[in-house]
Design a protein around this motif. Structure first.
Motif, PDB file in Angstrom:
ATOM      1  N   GLU A   1       0.834  -1.210   0.000  1.00  0.00           N
ATOM      2  CA  GLU A   1       0.000   0.000   0.000  1.00  0.00           C
ATOM      3  C   GLU A   1       0.870   1.263   0.000  1.00  0.00           C
ATOM      4  OE1 GLU A   1      -3.728  -0.407   0.209  1.00  0.00           O
ATOM      5  OE2 GLU A   1      -2.761  -2.201  -0.599  1.00  0.00           O
ATOM      6  N   HIS A   2       2.017   1.192   0.685  1.00  0.00           N
ATOM      7  CA  HIS A   2       2.883   2.376   0.833  1.00  0.00           C
ATOM      8  C   HIS A   2       4.339   1.992   0.556  1.00  0.00           C
ATOM      9  CE1 HIS A   2      -0.580   4.199   2.828  1.00  0.00           C
ATOM     10  NE2 HIS A   2      -0.648   3.112   3.567  1.00  0.00           N
ATOM     11  N   PRO A   3       4.649   1.632  -0.686  1.00  0.00           N
ATOM     12  CA  PRO A   3       6.003   1.138  -0.971  1.00  0.00           C
ATOM     13  C   PRO A   3       7.092   2.186  -0.713  1.00  0.00           C
ATOM     14  CG  PRO A   3       4.753   1.441  -3.002  1.00  0.00           C
ATOM     15  CD  PRO A   3       3.797   1.628  -1.880  1.00  0.00           C
ATOM     16  N   GLU A   4       6.702   3.466  -0.688  1.00  0.00           N
ATOM     17  CA  GLU A   4       7.711   4.516  -0.511  1.00  0.00           C
ATOM     18  C   GLU A   4       7.993   4.784   0.976  1.00  0.00           C
ATOM     19  OE1 GLU A   4       4.599   4.828  -1.383  1.00  0.00           O
ATOM     20  OE2 GLU A   4       3.840   6.224   0.104  1.00  0.00           O
ATOM     21  N   VAL A   5       7.168   4.258   1.872  1.00  0.00           N
ATOM     22  CA  VAL A   5       7.363   4.508   3.313  1.00  0.00           C
ATOM     23  C   VAL A   5       8.238   3.395   3.892  1.00  0.00           C
ATOM     24  CG1 VAL A   5       6.246   4.794   5.560  1.00  0.00           C
ATOM     25  CG2 VAL A   5       5.135   5.677   3.490  1.00  0.00           C
ATOM     26  N   LEU A   6       9.465   3.734   4.252  1.00  0.00           N
ATOM     27  CA  LEU A   6      10.407   2.719   4.728  1.00  0.00           C
ATOM     28  C   LEU A   6      10.661   2.810   6.230  1.00  0.00           C
ATOM     29  CD1 LEU A   6      13.019   2.701   1.828  1.00  0.00           C
ATOM     30  CD2 LEU A   6      10.967   1.307   2.096  1.00  0.00           C
ATOM     31  N   ILE A   7      10.165   3.873   6.877  1.00  0.00           N
ATOM     32  CA  ILE A   7      10.346   4.017   8.328  1.00  0.00           C
ATOM     33  C   ILE A   7       8.978   4.239   8.966  1.00  0.00           C
ATOM     34  CG2 ILE A   7      11.401   5.371  10.177  1.00  0.00           C
ATOM     35  CD1 ILE A   7      13.626   6.110   8.246  1.00  0.00           C
TER      36      ILE A   7
ATOM     37  N   LEU B   1       5.244  -6.660  15.179  1.00  0.00           N
ATOM     38  CA  LEU B   1       4.989  -5.225  15.295  1.00  0.00           C
ATOM     39  C   LEU B   1       3.537  -4.912  14.939  1.00  0.00           C
ATOM     40  CD1 LEU B   1       8.253  -3.987  13.531  1.00  0.00           C
ATOM     41  CD2 LEU B   1       7.806  -4.131  16.006  1.00  0.00           C
ATOM     42  N   GLU B   2       3.033  -3.831  15.546  1.00  0.00           N
ATOM     43  CA  GLU B   2       1.669  -3.398  15.231  1.00  0.00           C
ATOM     44  C   GLU B   2       1.565  -3.051  13.748  1.00  0.00           C
ATOM     45  OE1 GLU B   2      -1.331  -0.909  17.834  1.00  0.00           O
ATOM     46  OE2 GLU B   2       0.239   0.357  16.982  1.00  0.00           O
ATOM     47  N   GLN B   3       2.572  -2.372  13.245  1.00  0.00           N
ATOM     48  CA  GLN B   3       2.619  -2.040  11.817  1.00  0.00           C
ATOM     49  C   GLN B   3       4.067  -2.197  11.364  1.00  0.00           C
ATOM     50  OE1 GLN B   3       1.655   2.071  10.574  1.00  0.00           O
ATOM     51  NE2 GLN B   3       0.072   1.049   9.376  1.00  0.00           N
ATOM     52  N   SER B   4       4.240  -2.738  10.168  1.00  0.00           N
ATOM     53  CA  SER B   4       5.613  -2.969   9.720  1.00  0.00           C
ATOM     54  C   SER B   4       5.785  -2.612   8.251  1.00  0.00           C
ATOM     55  CB  SER B   4       5.977  -4.449   9.902  1.00  0.00           C
ATOM     56  OG  SER B   4       7.222  -4.708   9.269  1.00  0.00           O
ATOM     57  N   PRO B   5       6.845  -1.867   7.930  1.00  0.00           N
ATOM     58  CA  PRO B   5       7.106  -1.553   6.527  1.00  0.00           C
ATOM     59  C   PRO B   5       7.880  -2.655   5.805  1.00  0.00           C
ATOM     60  CG  PRO B   5       8.723  -0.446   7.909  1.00  0.00           C
ATOM     61  CD  PRO B   5       7.820  -1.231   8.844  1.00  0.00           C
ATOM     62  N   PHE B   6       8.228  -3.736   6.524  1.00  0.00           N
ATOM     63  CA  PHE B   6       9.091  -4.777   5.946  1.00  0.00           C
ATOM     64  C   PHE B   6       8.322  -5.681   4.982  1.00  0.00           C
ATOM     65  CE2 PHE B   6      13.191  -4.800   8.277  1.00  0.00           C
ATOM     66  CZ  PHE B   6      12.939  -3.744   9.139  1.00  0.00           C
ATOM     67  N   TYR B   7       8.954  -5.991   3.842  1.00  0.00           N
ATOM     68  CA  TYR B   7       8.433  -7.047   2.957  1.00  0.00           C
ATOM     69  C   TYR B   7       8.819  -8.382   3.595  1.00  0.00           C
ATOM     70  CZ  TYR B   7       7.743 -10.108  -1.022  1.00  0.00           C
ATOM     71  OH  TYR B   7       7.307 -11.140  -1.836  1.00  0.00           O
ATOM     72  N   PRO B   8       7.842  -9.286   3.804  1.00  0.00           N
ATOM     73  CA  PRO B   8       8.144 -10.500   4.560  1.00  0.00           C
ATOM     74  C   PRO B   8       8.835 -11.596   3.758  1.00  0.00           C
ATOM     75  CG  PRO B   8       5.813 -10.421   4.005  1.00  0.00           C
ATOM     76  CD  PRO B   8       6.412  -9.133   3.507  1.00  0.00           C
ATOM     77  N   GLY B   9       9.057 -11.369   2.475  1.00  0.00           N
ATOM     78  CA  GLY B   9       9.659 -12.411   1.638  1.00  0.00           C
ATOM     79  C   GLY B   9       8.568 -13.224   0.972  1.00  0.00           C
TER      80      GLY B   9
ATOM     81  N   ALA C   1      18.629   0.602   0.526  1.00  0.00           N
ATOM     82  CA  ALA C   1      19.429   0.138  -0.607  1.00  0.00           C
ATOM     83  C   ALA C   1      19.090  -1.312  -0.955  1.00  0.00           C
ATOM     84  CB  ALA C   1      20.914   0.276  -0.274  1.00  0.00           C
ATOM     85  N   PHE C   2      18.872  -2.117   0.077  1.00  0.00           N
ATOM     86  CA  PHE C   2      18.530  -3.525  -0.162  1.00  0.00           C
ATOM     87  C   PHE C   2      17.152  -3.644  -0.817  1.00  0.00           C
ATOM     88  CE2 PHE C   2      16.963  -7.737   1.080  1.00  0.00           C
ATOM     89  CZ  PHE C   2      18.025  -8.519   0.660  1.00  0.00           C
ATOM     90  N   ARG C   3      16.167  -2.887  -0.286  1.00  0.00           N
ATOM     91  CA  ARG C   3      14.825  -2.894  -0.893  1.00  0.00           C
ATOM     92  C   ARG C   3      14.899  -2.464  -2.352  1.00  0.00           C
ATOM     93  NH1 ARG C   3       9.476  -1.123   0.179  1.00  0.00           N
ATOM     94  NH2 ARG C   3       9.456  -2.456   2.032  1.00  0.00           N
ATOM     95  N   ALA C   4      15.683  -1.407  -2.621  1.00  0.00           N
ATOM     96  CA  ALA C   4      15.775  -0.887  -3.987  1.00  0.00           C
ATOM     97  C   ALA C   4      16.369  -1.933  -4.926  1.00  0.00           C
ATOM     98  CB  ALA C   4      16.614   0.392  -3.997  1.00  0.00           C
TER      99      ALA C   4
ATOM    100  N   GLY D   1       5.300  -9.326  -4.881  1.00  0.00           N
ATOM    101  CA  GLY D   1       6.596  -8.763  -4.498  1.00  0.00           C
ATOM    102  C   GLY D   1       6.625  -7.248  -4.542  1.00  0.00           C
ATOM    103  N   THR D   2       7.820  -6.688  -4.455  1.00  0.00           N
ATOM    104  CA  THR D   2       7.995  -5.238  -4.594  1.00  0.00           C
ATOM    105  C   THR D   2       8.742  -4.964  -5.897  1.00  0.00           C
ATOM    106  OG1 THR D   2      10.110  -5.133  -3.425  1.00  0.00           O
ATOM    107  CG2 THR D   2       8.125  -4.974  -2.081  1.00  0.00           C
ATOM    108  N   HIS D   3       8.413  -3.843  -6.534  1.00  0.00           N
ATOM    109  CA  HIS D   3       8.907  -3.553  -7.882  1.00  0.00           C
ATOM    110  C   HIS D   3       9.287  -2.092  -7.997  1.00  0.00           C
ATOM    111  CE1 HIS D   3       5.984  -6.847  -7.924  1.00  0.00           C
ATOM    112  NE2 HIS D   3       6.754  -7.398  -8.835  1.00  0.00           N
ATOM    113  N   LEU D   4      10.002  -1.762  -9.057  1.00  0.00           N
ATOM    114  CA  LEU D   4      10.275  -0.367  -9.387  1.00  0.00           C
ATOM    115  C   LEU D   4       8.980   0.303  -9.835  1.00  0.00           C
ATOM    116  CD1 LEU D   4      13.449  -0.966 -11.607  1.00  0.00           C
ATOM    117  CD2 LEU D   4      13.427  -0.083  -9.249  1.00  0.00           C
ATOM    118  N   THR D   5       8.972   1.636  -9.900  1.00  0.00           N
ATOM    119  CA  THR D   5       7.790   2.327 -10.423  1.00  0.00           C
ATOM    120  C   THR D   5       7.881   2.517 -11.934  1.00  0.00           C
ATOM    121  OG1 THR D   5       8.816   4.442  -9.899  1.00  0.00           O
ATOM    122  CG2 THR D   5       7.302   3.538  -8.264  1.00  0.00           C
ATOM    123  N   SER D   6       9.078   2.356 -12.505  1.00  0.00           N
ATOM    124  CA  SER D   6       9.214   2.322 -13.967  1.00  0.00           C
ATOM    125  C   SER D   6      10.526   1.618 -14.300  1.00  0.00           C
ATOM    126  CB  SER D   6       9.157   3.722 -14.576  1.00  0.00           C
ATOM    127  OG  SER D   6      10.324   4.425 -14.265  1.00  0.00           O
TER     128      SER D   6
END
Ligand SMILES: [Zn+2]
Length: 242
Positions: free
Chosen positions: A8-14, A29-37, A88-91, A205-210
């Motif tokens: 929902e919020h791929p740009e929010v990392l913190i 965590l109550e809310q987590s920005p981490f991709y779980p794999g 950097a790892f997410r990117a 998964g997570t992807h680039l925006t272009s």
């Protein structure tokens, strides 16, 4: 499965959050920005900061739908915490993952709808995708490397949408994996990722925006894995594609 915050919020990392369950060396965590794999993509890495200082998040374990963040020290935490994804790892994962879609789209198009039998993205900037390709010539496969880089250069937008599971199954080519289908969300919908003008496929998964967010890609190796499976290994280079 509930929709992931990182979708929902791929740009929010913190995220400022709090620990809702803990055991030594792991927290929910109550809310987590981490991709779980999942789907061949490695889980995010990062940090959990709080009154305990900063701990590294070194892995994710999903048990009964609960996302456990594995920490680098066997401490049992409670209270408020700031969860921060390693940007950097997410990117790099997003870059590799998007390139894997491009490869997959071109193989699907040029080799009579060949399906994926497995995929793995690696922390060293390489990825492998296995295809059900019993008869393809490896040189013909290798010849598509310039076309992958051409798609990157074209800077095609990447977007996602949710499609009802029944509609997704009826749409030929949307479910690209021979074995794995991303789980539907709480509304019974499947997430579909589109590289506009090239490809649509179900993916969690997570992807680039272009596509131009990726460096150039090389096909490093093609192996025959059994009678049906062809394993294509790609790697990011240090360059933008020319
Ligand atoms: Zn994907």
């Amino acid at each position: 499965m509930p929709r992931l915050f990182c979708h929902e919020h791929p740009e929010v990392l913190i995220v400022e959050t709090r620990v809702v369950d803990a055991r030594p060396g792991a927290v929910v965590l109550e809310q987590s920005p981490f991709y779980p794999g999942g789907g061949g993509q490695l889980p995010d890495r990062g940090q959990l900061r709080g009154s305990h200082g900063a701990l590294r998040v070194i892995g994710i374990e999903v048990t009964d739908g609960r996302v456990w963040h594995l920490l680098d020290e066997p401490i049992e935490l409670a209270g408020a915490a700031e969860a921060a994804v390693d940007a950097a790892f997410r990117a790099m994962m997003a870059e590799l993952h998007t390139d894997a879609h491009v490869l997959n789209a071109l193989v699907f198009r040029h080799f009579q709808g060949a399906l994926v039998t497995g995929a793995q993205l690696n922390a060293d900037g390489t990825a492998r995708v296995d295809f059900d390709l019993p008869t393809a010539d490896n040189d013909r496969l290798r010849a598509h490397e310039p076309e992958i880089n051409d798609v990157i250069r074209q800077d095609l937008p990447v977007r996602h949408a949710y499609v009802a599971a029944a509609d997704a199954r009826a749409d030929r080519g949307l479910l690209r994996s021979r074995s794995v289908t991303p789980p539907p969300d709480a509304d019974g919908a499947i997430r579909v990722v589109e590289i506009v003008g090239l490809d649509r496929q179900a993916c969690g998964g997570t992807h680039l925006t272009s596509t131009a967010g990726s460096r150039a890609v090389r096909i490093l190796k093609i192996d025959n894995k059994g009678r049906h499976n062809r394993r294509i290994k790609i790697g990011l280079t240090g360059e933008s594609p020319r």
